[in-house]
Design an enzyme around this catalytic site. Structure first.
Site, short mmCIF file in Angstrom:
data_model
loop_
_atom_site.label_atom_id
_atom_site.label_comp_id
_atom_site.label_asym_id
_atom_site.label_seq_id
_atom_site.Cartn_x
_atom_site.Cartn_y
_atom_site.Cartn_z
N GLU A 125 -64.51 -34.02 36.47
CA GLU A 125 -63.99 -32.94 35.63
C GLU A 125 -64.83 -32.89 34.36
O GLU A 125 -64.55 -33.57 33.37
CB GLU A 125 -62.52 -33.17 35.29
CG GLU A 125 -61.91 -31.95 34.59
CD GLU A 125 -60.54 -32.20 34.02
OE1 GLU A 125 -59.87 -31.20 33.70
OE2 GLU A 125 -60.14 -33.36 33.86
N ALA A 136 -58.69 -30.32 26.30
CA ALA A 136 -58.79 -31.62 25.63
C ALA A 136 -60.13 -32.30 25.88
O ALA A 136 -60.30 -33.47 25.56
CB ALA A 136 -57.67 -32.53 26.09
N HIS A 188 -61.46 -25.00 33.41
CA HIS A 188 -62.07 -25.00 32.08
C HIS A 188 -63.07 -23.86 32.00
O HIS A 188 -64.25 -24.05 31.66
CB HIS A 188 -62.72 -26.36 31.79
CG HIS A 188 -61.71 -27.45 31.57
ND1 HIS A 188 -61.03 -27.58 30.39
CD2 HIS A 188 -61.26 -28.43 32.38
CE1 HIS A 188 -60.19 -28.61 30.48
NE2 HIS A 188 -60.31 -29.14 31.68
N GLY A 213 -56.46 -24.29 30.66
CA GLY A 213 -57.91 -24.33 30.52
C GLY A 213 -58.63 -23.23 31.28
O GLY A 213 -59.77 -23.42 31.72
N ASP A 240 -45.32 -31.38 34.95
CA ASP A 240 -44.60 -32.20 33.97
C ASP A 240 -43.60 -31.37 33.17
O ASP A 240 -42.90 -31.90 32.30
CB ASP A 240 -45.56 -32.95 33.05
CG ASP A 240 -46.44 -32.02 32.22
OD1 ASP A 240 -46.42 -30.80 32.45
OD2 ASP A 240 -47.17 -32.53 31.35
N HIS A 243 -46.90 -28.54 30.66
CA HIS A 243 -48.15 -27.79 30.79
C HIS A 243 -47.93 -26.37 31.30
O HIS A 243 -48.74 -25.48 30.99
CB HIS A 243 -49.11 -28.52 31.75
CG HIS A 243 -49.89 -29.62 31.11
ND1 HIS A 243 -49.34 -30.85 30.85
CD2 HIS A 243 -51.17 -29.67 30.67
CE1 HIS A 243 -50.26 -31.63 30.29
NE2 HIS A 243 -51.38 -30.93 30.16
N ASP A 264 -52.71 -35.43 36.22
CA ASP A 264 -53.64 -35.37 35.09
C ASP A 264 -53.30 -36.49 34.10
O ASP A 264 -53.39 -36.33 32.89
CB ASP A 264 -53.58 -34.01 34.40
CG ASP A 264 -54.79 -33.72 33.51
OD1 ASP A 264 -55.73 -34.55 33.50
OD2 ASP A 264 -54.78 -32.70 32.80
N LEU A 297 -52.12 -30.14 23.93
CA LEU A 297 -51.86 -31.03 25.07
C LEU A 297 -53.17 -31.66 25.54
O LEU A 297 -54.21 -30.99 25.57
CB LEU A 297 -51.22 -30.25 26.21
CG LEU A 297 -49.75 -29.87 26.04
CD1 LEU A 297 -49.32 -28.88 27.11
CD2 LEU A 297 -48.85 -31.10 26.08
#
Length: 371
Positions: A125, A136, A188, A213, A240, A243, A264, A297
């Site tokens: 990634e 992030a 991303h 992203g 979760d 997100h 993640d 996050l």
């Protein structure tokens, strides 16, 4: 080779639930329903396929990017929560840092240590992402070349690679990367819907942490997430409940046939509140949430058993939730002998009580210590 043994309970098979005994050594030998226990099903443990997590950065205070034995420590931590197989996931970083992480992962992939999940390979990634959608990730992006990827792939097998399709020549690289056996995922990315659709047509296979992203769902200017909802067979999502909003999860579940779930997870997973490493950055865990100092996050503290409970809380039945944590990620990697309980498959099992808490984990026939 371990000795053959058996577990009794309510067993989730590809054909549905059965009550009986599952017999296994390293692999499943048979599932026997001829002598089913007459007790109420509610009194029996649930036996599910072990969870397969294709996006794991860390756990137990350790980050994959540290290299060395970090991957084994992470695989041990997640095994206690029912993860029986996983991909070690890298961060965008300097070349020498990525090489160190891959060297550590290579050793963990080559030999599964006692008490750990099987590390199947690498999810790369970064660094082949957009500087406009870092999330992030640190600002150390690079444009991919086939030689770059081959060099990294030779150190440790890359099973999944996150790529921003609109960057440089990335779109043109997708067929060659796919020919190496790498699942190219879009993520991303500041790309458009058309970029996403073109990438899928070129051979891209999935999407990295859907909705996060990436450009989103706008009826005038649709983005990468819209391409996923409209055309994808597979995409990963972080359940979760931080997100992605519950409503967006339901939309993705309706739209994407084999939407599967990942953690993640960062070094903060299975750890108390505090400060932890995420690549070269520091992240803060507070009340179960992991963030950069900016408040954004930054990965998660999620484990797969909690992901299962979260999916059930959204209204999914147990078989559907299990598929999204086991069978679909196995199918995505082309693994017909993982992610399902049937004769000949690896004996990767998670045993749960009626409240869906882990009471036993078996990886390739070996029991995992839970404490």
């Amino acid at each position: 080779m371990t000795d053959a043994r058996s577990l009794h309970g309510r067993i989730l098979t590809p054909a549905g639930w059965v009550r009986g005994d599952i017999h296994f050594d390293q692999r499943i030998i048979a599932i026997d329903t001829a002598h089913a226990d007459p007790r109420s099903d509610d009194a029996l443990p649930l036996i599910l396929p072990g969870f397969i997590d294709l996006h794991v950065h860390g756990g137990a205070g350790v980050d994959i990017m540290q290299g060395g034995d970090a991957a084994r420590t992470v695989a041990r931590a997640h095994a206690r929560h029912g993860t029986t197989a996983m991909l070690g996931t890298t961060m965008t970083a300097q070349d020498e840092d990525i090489l160190r992480a891959l060297q550590g992962l290579s050793a963990a992939i080559a030999e599964r240590a006692t008490g750990t999940a099987r590390v199947l390979g690498v999810h790369l990634e970064g660094p082949f992402i957009s500087a406009e959608r870092l999330g992030a990730q640190p600002p150390l992006v690079a444009e991919a070349t086939l030689d770059d990827v081959r060099r990294l792939h030779a150190i440790a097998p890359i099973k999944v690679l996150t790529l921003a399709p609109e960057v440089g020549q990335h779109q043109a690289l997708i067929p060659a990367l796919s020919a190496l056996g790498i699942r190219v995922q879009l993520g991303h990315s500041a790309g458009s819907y058309d970029d996403g659709l073109a990438a899928l047509r070129a051979g891209a296979a999935g999407f990295t942490h859907l909705f996060n992203g990436m450009t989103g769902v706008d009826h005038y200017h649709p983005g990468i997430a819209t391409a996923a909802l409209a055309h994808a067979e597979y995409a990963e999502l972080i359940p979760d409940l931080q997100h992605v909003h519950r409503g967006a999860i339901h939309a993705a579940l309706r739209a994407i046939p084999k939407l599967y779930c990942v953690t993640d997870a960062t070094a903060a997973a299975d750890m108390p509140d505090g400060e932890y490493a995420l690549g070269v950055q520091r992240v803060h865990k507070c009340l179960g949430c992991v963030r950069l100092s900016s408040g954004s996050l930054a990965g998660s503290a999620l484990t797969m058993d909690q992901a299962l409970r979260n999916l059930v809380s959204l209204g999914l039945d147990m078989a559907d939730a299990s598929n999204r944590l086991s069978r679909f990620p196995a199918d995505y990697l082309g693994l017909a002998d993982r992610g399902r309980l049937q004769a000949g498959a690896w004996a990767d099992l998670v045993v749960l009580d009626r409240d869906l808490h882990v009471r036993g984990v078996v990886v390739e026939g070996d029991d995992i210590a839970l404490d």
